[in-house]
Design a protein around this motif. Sequence first.
Motif, PDB file in Angstrom:
ATOM      1  N   ARG A  76       0.838  -1.214   0.000  1.00  0.00           N
ATOM      2  CA  ARG A  76       0.000   0.000   0.000  1.00  0.00           C
ATOM      3  C   ARG A  76       0.863   1.250   0.000  1.00  0.00           C
ATOM      4  NH1 ARG A  76      -3.369  -0.457  -2.713  1.00  0.00           N
ATOM      5  NH2 ARG A  76      -1.983  -2.046  -3.360  1.00  0.00           N
ATOM      6  N   GLU A  77       1.889   1.258   0.815  1.00  0.00           N
ATOM      7  CA  GLU A  77       2.762   2.426   0.908  1.00  0.00           C
ATOM      8  C   GLU A  77       3.524   2.659  -0.403  1.00  0.00           C
ATOM      9  OE1 GLU A  77       6.741   2.724   3.229  1.00  0.00           O
ATOM     10  OE2 GLU A  77       5.097   3.162   4.609  1.00  0.00           O
ATOM     11  N   GLU A  80       1.341   4.041  -3.248  1.00  0.00           N
ATOM     12  CA  GLU A  80       1.102   5.476  -3.085  1.00  0.00           C
ATOM     13  C   GLU A  80       2.347   6.290  -3.446  1.00  0.00           C
ATOM     14  OE1 GLU A  80       0.242   8.671   0.441  1.00  0.00           O
ATOM     15  OE2 GLU A  80      -0.686   6.702   0.627  1.00  0.00           O
ATOM     16  N   GLN A  84       3.146   9.047  -6.490  1.00  0.00           N
ATOM     17  CA  GLN A  84       3.689  10.389  -6.280  1.00  0.00           C
ATOM     18  C   GLN A  84       4.909  10.621  -7.170  1.00  0.00           C
ATOM     19  OE1 GLN A  84       4.492  10.684  -2.079  1.00  0.00           O
ATOM     20  NE2 GLN A  84       2.348  10.443  -1.536  1.00  0.00           N
TER      21      GLN A  84
END
Length: 178
Positions: A76-77, A80, A84
């Motif tokens: 998940r990290e 994301e 970015q």
Amino acid sequence: MRTAVRTAWLVVVLALALVAAGCAAETPPPPAPAADDVGFAAAMMPHHEQALELSALVRGRSTDPEVTDLAFRIDREQVEEAGQLRGFLALRGGAPTMPMTGMAGMADAATLDRLRASSGPAFDRLWLETMTAHHEGALTMARQYLAGPPGALTDFARAVLLSQQAEIDRMRAALARP
């Protein structure tokens, strides 16, 4: 009259010279070189992509709920953060292609093959060791970036340091269990 004109010109030339000298003294130094934002982002992209690949290997191979939870959180990290980075690079016209080999913390092909071929406790241990080394490589990259002048990705690099160090601590604790 000639002497008066010469004197006037001399005064004007001296005044201009003094003004120019004063302006030169007040000229600020050139700015520090810009941070290598694009290079850092371009290097972090394949690093994040491999972390996603490593996390995907856990499903169906791990028997440890801690490993499964870590892989989910890392996935998940990294999704994301990769988004970015992609957005940042798109705003700057794309990114140079960065080779994955030789990059800090990257798992080699043999390690990836061993992970794909294993399961159970052997997989869990190898995965934890591999992901710990992988995250340590990301910390190295973030520290190198932060050692330079501040850039557009300073906050991003600091966040990587905090989150991935916390995950390294969890992985080391899992490795230390009997």
